[in-house]
Scaffold this active site. Structure first.
Site, PDB file in Angstrom:
ATOM      1  N   SER A 266       0.832  -1.204   0.000  1.00  0.00           N
ATOM      2  CA  SER A 266       0.000   0.000   0.000  1.00  0.00           C
ATOM      3  C   SER A 266       0.862   1.247   0.000  1.00  0.00           C
ATOM      4  CB  SER A 266      -0.908  -0.002   1.223  1.00  0.00           C
ATOM      5  OG  SER A 266      -0.146   0.393   2.343  1.00  0.00           O
ATOM      6  N   LYS A 267       0.202   2.387  -0.166  1.00  0.00           N
ATOM      7  CA  LYS A 267       0.987   3.619  -0.257  1.00  0.00           C
ATOM      8  C   LYS A 267       1.705   3.934   1.050  1.00  0.00           C
ATOM      9  CE  LYS A 267      -2.193   7.450   0.573  1.00  0.00           C
ATOM     10  NZ  LYS A 267      -2.879   8.576  -0.043  1.00  0.00           N
ATOM     11  N   ARG A 268       1.191   3.436   2.152  1.00  0.00           N
ATOM     12  CA  ARG A 268       1.843   3.707   3.451  1.00  0.00           C
ATOM     13  C   ARG A 268       3.099   2.839   3.658  1.00  0.00           C
ATOM     14  NH1 ARG A 268      -0.539   8.009   4.279  1.00  0.00           N
ATOM     15  NH2 ARG A 268      -2.784   7.951   4.103  1.00  0.00           N
TER      16      ARG A 268
END
Ligand code: GLU
Length: 526
Positions: A266-268
C-alpha cells in the site's frame, strides 16, 4: 483470440499519485500493445468528483513519460479518433445508455434518500446482517420497480433526486473468461444492484468504463486484480447493452504484495519500510482528508527509468527463461499473458536496487558524468573547491561505478579523489607501517618524480622497482600507498586513481602522508 485490432487502455482515476502497481498495469498494457502492433490509450476516469485530486492527472502523465511507456492516444499524448479521453468531458454520452437499460428493464430509478439507505443498513445490522441493495431488498425500497407509474411520474416531475441502478437478475450464473485466471463463475444472488448513474448527472465508474471500452473499441482489458469482483457486473452490462459480441477479453493482473508477502503493497508501506512505492516524488493532497502529503519516488531515489521498468516487468510475469535483464524491446518481444502469474507478486526492495546496479554498471562514463556532474558541482562548491573538467569527471565515474548502486553514491565513494586527506586509516597504519615504510615512500616519491606522465603501467613498475630498491615486498606497501593517497584502507582502483590525480598531486599526497604518519607513529612508539 479474435481478429480485431489490439487496442488496450490504461484508465487511472485521478484520486492520488499513481502507485507502482498502477505503473505495472500501464507497462503490461504497453508491452501487449507493442507486441501486437496495437494501440495503447490513456483514459482518465474522473467520474468521482468527490475524490478528484488536483495534480493527479499530471502526475500520471509525467510518470509514464519518465518510464518511457507512452500511449499513442489519449490525454497528454495527442487525440486519436476517439477523443475526448477524460470521462468528465464525455458526460453527455453516458445518459443514453442508462436510459436504454431502464427502458429495456435492466435498470431502474431509485429515489431512496441517504437517510433511508442508512436506515435500511441499520435495520439489517441490528438483525446481524449486512445490507446490500439486491433482488430481495429492492422490493422494500423506494424505486421504480416498486412504486406505481403515477408515483414515479410525480417524483420525476417534482425534480426528486434519484440514481439509476442495474437490476441484477435473481438467480443466474454470470460467467466470465479471464485470460490469466480462466473461467470465473459468479451467482447473481451474490451481486448487488450497483448504481450506474448518479444523481449529480454523472455515470459511475462501472457504466462509464464499459461504455468507453465499447466506444473506444477496446479489445483487451488489462487491469489489477482488485477489479475482478467488478468484472461480472461489466459482463452483464455488455450483455444488456447488446455488445456481447465485441466485449473485450479480460486479464486481471496479480497484486503487488509487501516484501513479507503479508497483504497488498500500500501507499503507506513505502515510508514504513523505507523504499518508494511511487515512481516520482511529489506533494499532493490526500483524496479523503485533503491534507497535503509528501511522497517519495524512484526517480528521486536515483533509479534509472529502464532499471525501474525492468524490475516492475518481472513482478508478476516471467519470460519462461532465466533472463533477468531486458531492454524495452526485449520485453516487448518476450511478453505474453501465458507467463503472468496468478498469485500475488512479492515486492523485493533489495532486488530493485540490484536492477539499478546492473543498469549502472552497463552505463558508459559519458552517460554517468551527465548525471553526476551537477551533484558533484554542488559538493565541490560547498567544499570551496574548483570545478573539474569533463575528462576528469568521466574517469571518476569509470572508477566508482563498479562499487555503486546509484549515481548519488558516487560522491561518498569518491570524495577523497577531490579532497586531499587529512586523516589516515589508523587500523591499516597500525598493521602495516614499519621502519622501512618512510624510506620506501621517500624513494617512491623520488622515482615517480622522474616520470613525466603517470600511467597505471609505469606506476605499477615504479612501485615494484622501489620495493626491490628498499628491500620490501609490494604486499607490505600497496594498502599503505592507498591510505596515503586517499586516507582510506579501501576504495576505487589504486593505480587508476593515481593516474587520474597525476604526478604532482600524487607526490604531494604521499609526502604529506609520510610526514603526518611518521610524526604520529613516532609519538605512539615513544
Ligand atoms: N479507473 C479504474 C482505476 O482507477 C480503472 C479500472 C479498469 O481498468 O477498468 O484503476
Amino acid at each position: 483470440m479474435s481478429e480485431r485490432k489490439v487496442r488496450v487502455r490504461f484508465a487511472p482515476s485521478p484520486t492520488g499519485p499513481l502507485h507502482i502497481g498502477g505503473v505495472r498495469t500501464a507497462l503490461y498494457n504497453y508491452l501487449f500493445a507493442k507486441k501486437n502492433g496495437g494501440d495503447f490509450i490513456l483514459r482518465i476516469e474522473d467520474t468521482d468528483q468527490n475524490r478528484f485530486v488536483p495534480g493527479a492527472e499530471e502526475y500520471v502523465i509525467e510518470s509514464i513519460k519518465w518510464c518511457g511507456i507512452e500511449p499513442n492516444e489519449g490525454i497528454g499524448f495527442g487525440d486519436g479518433a476517439f477523443a475526448p479521453y477524460r470521462q468528465s468531458e464525455r458526460k453527455a454520452m453516458y445518459r443514453q445508455y442508462a436510459d436504454q437499460l431502464v427502458k429495456e428493464g435492466h435498470a431502474y430509478y431509485a429515489f431512496d434518500t441517504s437517510e433511508e439507505l442508512e436506515e435500511a443498513v441499520m435495520k439489517m445490522k441490528n438483525a446481524g446482517e449486512t445490507f446490500s441493495y439486491n433482488a430481495i431488498t429492492r422490493q422494500k425500497m423506494k424505486n421504480s420497480l416498486v412504486l406505481s407509474e403515477e408515483e414515479i411520474k410525480k417524483k420525476l416531475e417534482a425534480g426528486e433526486r434519484y440514481v439509476i441502478r442495474i437490476k441484477i437478475p435473481e438467480n443466474e450464473e454470470v460467467r466470465l473468461h479471464d485470460i490469466i485466471r480462466g473461467w470465473v463463475v459468479v451467482q447473481s444472488s451474490q451481486m448487488d444492484d450497483k448504481v450506474l448513474f448518479k444523481s449529480d448527472g454523472m455515470p459511475t465508474y462501472h457504466l462509464a468504463n464499459v461504455v468507453d471500452d465499447y466506444l473506444m473499441k477496446i479489445s483487451h482489458v488489462i487491469r489489477g486484480e482488485e477489479w475482478l469482483p467488478s468484472a461480472p457486473l461489466h459482463v452483464l452490462l455488455y450483455e444488456y447493452l447488446g455488445w456481447k459480441e465485441v466485449m473485450p477479453e479480460f486479464a486481471h493482473l496479480p497484486l503487488l504484495l509487501r516484501p513479507d508477502g503479508n497483504g497488498k503493497l500500500s501507499k503507506r508501506d513505502g515510508d514504513r519500510l523505507g523504499f518508494p512505492v511511487f515512481p516520482l516524488s511529489a506533494e499532493m493532497p490526500d483524496a479523503k482528508t485533503g491534507k497535503p502529503e509528501k511522497i517519495s519516488g524512484y526517480r528521486e531515489a536515483g533509479y534509472f527509468p529502464d532499471a525501474f521498468i525492468n524490475m516492475l516487468a518481472l513482478l508478476g510475469w516471467n519470460p519462461g527463461t532465466e533472463q533477468e535483464i531486458f531492454t524495452m524491446n526485449e520485453l516487448v518481444n518476450a511478453f505474453s499473458f501465458e507467463h503472468i502469474h496468478k498469485s500475488g507478486a512479492r515486492f523485493n526492495p533489495e532486488k530493485a536496487k540490484w536492477f539499478n546496479q546492473q543498469y549502472l554498471h552497463k552505463k558508459n562514463a559519458e552517460e554517468l558524468a551527465d548525471i553526476f556532474t551537477p551533484i558533484l558541482n554542488e559538493h565541490l562548491k560547498s567544499n570551496s573547491l574548483k570545478k573539474k573538467n569533463r575528462k576528469f569527471i568521466e574517469t571518476v565515474c569509470s572508477l566508482v561505478k563498479e562499487k555503486a548502486t546509484f549515481v548519488s553514491d558516487f560522491w561518498n565513494l569518491s570524495s577523497y579523489i577531490f579532497i586531499t586527506p587529512t586523516e589516515y586509516d589508523n587500523e591499516v597504519i597500525k598493521k602495516r607501517w614499519n621502519d622501512k615504510s618512510k624510506v620506501f615512500f621517500e624513494s617512491l616519491i623520488e622515482n615517480l618524480k622522474k616520470i613525466s606522465g603517470l600511467q597505471t603501467a609505469n606506476i605499477d613498475q615504479t612501485i615494484k622497482q622501489t620495493c626491490e630498491q628498499v628491500g620490501i615486498k609490494s604486499g607490505e606497501v600497496m594498502q599503505l600507498t592507498r591510505v596515503l593517497i586517499s586516507g582510506k584502507g579501501s576504495g576505487v582502483d589504486l593505480l587508476g586513481m593515481m593516474e587520474l590525480l597525476g604526478r604532482d598531486e600524487v607526490c604531494n599526497r604521499l609526502a604529506k602522508g609520510v610526514t603526518v604518519i611518521s610524526n604520529s607513529f613516532s609519538k605512539i612508539n615513544n
